[in-house]
Design an enzyme around this catalytic site. Structure first.
Site, PDB file in Angstrom:
ATOM      1  N   PRO A  56       0.845  -1.198   0.000  1.00 12.14           N
ATOM      2  CA  PRO A  56       0.000   0.000   0.000  1.00 12.14           C
ATOM      3  C   PRO A  56       0.876   1.241   0.000  1.00 12.14           C
ATOM      4  O   PRO A  56       1.766   1.366   0.845  1.00 12.14           O
ATOM      5  CB  PRO A  56      -0.795  -0.131   1.307  1.00 12.14           C
ATOM      6  CG  PRO A  56       0.041  -1.004   2.179  1.00 12.14           C
ATOM      7  CD  PRO A  56       0.799  -1.916   1.277  1.00 12.14           C
TER       8      PRO A  56
ATOM      9  N   GLN B 164      -6.212  -1.495   3.474  1.00 12.35           N
ATOM     10  CA  GLN B 164      -5.375  -1.175   4.630  1.00 12.35           C
ATOM     11  C   GLN B 164      -5.985  -0.016   5.403  1.00 12.35           C
ATOM     12  O   GLN B 164      -6.296   1.028   4.836  1.00 12.35           O
ATOM     13  CB  GLN B 164      -3.939  -0.807   4.252  1.00 12.35           C
ATOM     14  CG  GLN B 164      -3.084  -0.671   5.521  1.00 12.35           C
ATOM     15  CD  GLN B 164      -1.660  -0.246   5.279  1.00 12.35           C
ATOM     16  OE1 GLN B 164      -1.398   0.877   4.828  1.00 12.35           O
ATOM     17  NE2 GLN B 164      -0.719  -1.131   5.576  1.00 12.35           N
TER      18      GLN B 164
ATOM     19  N   CYS C 191       3.659   2.710   9.307  1.00 13.59           N
ATOM     20  CA  CYS C 191       3.897   3.983   8.636  1.00 13.59           C
ATOM     21  C   CYS C 191       4.505   4.999   9.599  1.00 13.59           C
ATOM     22  O   CYS C 191       3.949   5.237  10.676  1.00 13.59           O
ATOM     23  CB  CYS C 191       2.604   4.524   8.053  1.00 13.59           C
ATOM     24  SG  CYS C 191       2.804   6.096   7.190  1.00 13.59           S
TER      25      CYS C 191
ATOM     26  N   LYS D 268       0.504  -5.120   9.169  1.00 19.35           N
ATOM     27  CA  LYS D 268       1.793  -4.773   8.562  1.00 19.35           C
ATOM     28  C   LYS D 268       2.556  -3.928   9.565  1.00 19.35           C
ATOM     29  O   LYS D 268       2.032  -2.930  10.075  1.00 19.35           O
ATOM     30  CB  LYS D 268       1.614  -4.012   7.252  1.00 19.35           C
ATOM     31  CG  LYS D 268       2.918  -3.728   6.515  1.00 19.35           C
ATOM     32  CD  LYS D 268       2.655  -3.136   5.134  1.00 19.35           C
ATOM     33  CE  LYS D 268       3.963  -3.022   4.345  1.00 19.35           C
ATOM     34  NZ  LYS D 268       4.820  -1.913   4.813  1.00 19.35           N
TER      35      LYS D 268
ATOM     36  N   HIS E 106       7.980  -5.246   7.486  1.00 16.10           N
ATOM     37  CA  HIS E 106       8.976  -4.421   6.804  1.00 16.10           C
ATOM     38  C   HIS E 106      10.266  -4.560   7.600  1.00 16.10           C
ATOM     39  O   HIS E 106      10.324  -4.171   8.762  1.00 16.10           O
ATOM     40  CB  HIS E 106       8.507  -2.965   6.760  1.00 16.10           C
ATOM     41  CG  HIS E 106       9.392  -2.074   5.948  1.00 16.10           C
ATOM     42  ND1 HIS E 106       8.919  -0.942   5.329  1.00 16.10           N
ATOM     43  CD2 HIS E 106      10.712  -2.123   5.648  1.00 16.10           C
ATOM     44  CE1 HIS E 106       9.913  -0.335   4.683  1.00 16.10           C
ATOM     45  NE2 HIS E 106      11.009  -1.049   4.879  1.00 16.10           N
TER      46      HIS E 106
ATOM     47  N   GLY F 124      10.470  -4.703   2.085  1.00 12.27           N
ATOM     48  CA  GLY F 124      11.560  -3.756   2.274  1.00 12.27           C
ATOM     49  C   GLY F 124      12.734  -4.021   1.358  1.00 12.27           C
ATOM     50  O   GLY F 124      13.445  -5.017   1.531  1.00 12.27           O
TER      51      GLY F 124
END
Length: 329
Positions: free
Chosen positions: A13, A66, A96, A136, A168, A209
């Protein structure tokens, strides 16, 4: 506890990028890869009345929604809204690092609040009606020890009934690095994520990542259950998606080549133009289609310049393709 089998390969996303036009384009290249929406805040859906953010076409399936947020009740309601719209999965953003996300107490800052994450995931699971709920996250934030905080977070996730996570493989530095820097500067620790899979064999763990090729994705798939590819899927989509169905899923690829992919976008573009949309809203996602190929520069220049002109239509796309053919010849 259901697992979304399409998550063996997924596209990340990405704000301002993975909108419905981007997803329509990616779906031309791959039928099996799991596609994600941009992050949608639960508050925008529940309190802001922004249900248009849930719009997507059945041709994009499978698509995961998401969500960003930290209020369990609000996330539960937003999850129910997404499920009602037909999303194949609902994912909680715990990774994020943007300032806006931090100020709202969601995203990567939630890694400092594992109890809250567990409550949020439990509420989402209760509202999902059997549709997979996933998470995530990063491996940690700031001075946290990933070998301590990540296993604890995943254990809590499992307690909440969640069986699937994308990690990630970088820390997020909430102090001192910009969101852009957080995508590149913190070192990658793939080995840690591989080790986490061995520690939690019952969880479906995908890695994200810095994974820049389909070959690299296949290598990771010998250690983990899934791979999420981010920016390269946007900047060089054909390199990772055009042969993804055959190489990752053992299925037939839906599109033979890049030129065919461009032409198969014509019906979507025509519908968008007929509804009053602008060409550039679609074609901006297609600029990387010929990346690394003869004619790539001519394609980008012709398409970006042409799409900005008033009244630009299908002829602009066909003209850009002609420049690619000329260079290739």
């Amino acid at each position: 506890m259901q697992i979304n089998q399409h998550a063996r390969l997924s596209t990340a996303p990405m704000m301002d990028w993975t909108d419905r036009h981007c997803r329509a384009f990616h779906r031309v290249l791959t039928r099996r890869t799991l596609l994600y929406t941009e992050m949608v805040t639960a508050a925008a859906l529940v309190r802001g009345g922004a249900e248009h953010l849930l719009d997507f076409d059945a041709s994009e399936d499978p698509v995961a929604l998401q969500l960003g947020g930290s209020d369990p009740a609000e996330l539960g309601r937003a999850t129910a809204m997404g499920v009602a719209r037909g999303y194949a999965e609902v994912n909680l953003n715990v990774g994020c690092p943007s300032d806006r996300v931090q100020s709202g107490c969601f995203g990567a800052v939630l890694m400092e609040r594992p109890d809250l994450v567990e409550r949020c995931l439990s509420a989402m699971t209760a509202a999902a009606g059997g549709v997979p709920v996933t998470m995530k996250c990063r491996i940690g934030v700031d001075d946290q020890d990933p070998e301590v905080v990540l296993p604890d977070l995943l254990a809590r996730m499992a307690d909440a009934g969640i069986g699937q996570v994308t990690v990630h493989a970088r820390k997020a530095w909430l102090q001192g690095l910009s969101p852009k820097e957080n995508r590149d500067i913190p070192p990658l620790d793939y080995d840690l994520v591989h080790a986490i899979k061995r520690q939690f064999p019952g969880l479906s763990i995908a890695i994200n990542g810095g994974i820049a090729s389909l070959d690299a994705a296949l290598e990771h798939l010998s250690h983990v259950d899934g791979v999420m590819i981010g920016r390269v899927a946007y900047h060089d989509p054909a390199a990772v998606l055009l042969r993804a169905d055959s190489r990752v899923f053992g299925a037939d690829d839906p599109c033979p080549d890049r030129e065919a992919a461009a032409l198969r976008m014509v019906p979507h573009i025509e519908r968008h133009l007929a509804a009053g949309g602008k060409l550039g809203q679609v074609t901006r996602h297609m600029l990387g289609l010929f990346a690394g190929m003869p004619g790539a520069r001519a394609w980008r220049r012709s398409l970006s310049e042409g799409a900005s002109r008033p009244g630009a239509g299908i002829d602009t796309l066909l003209d850009a393709l002609s420049h690619v053919r000329q260079v290739a010849a």
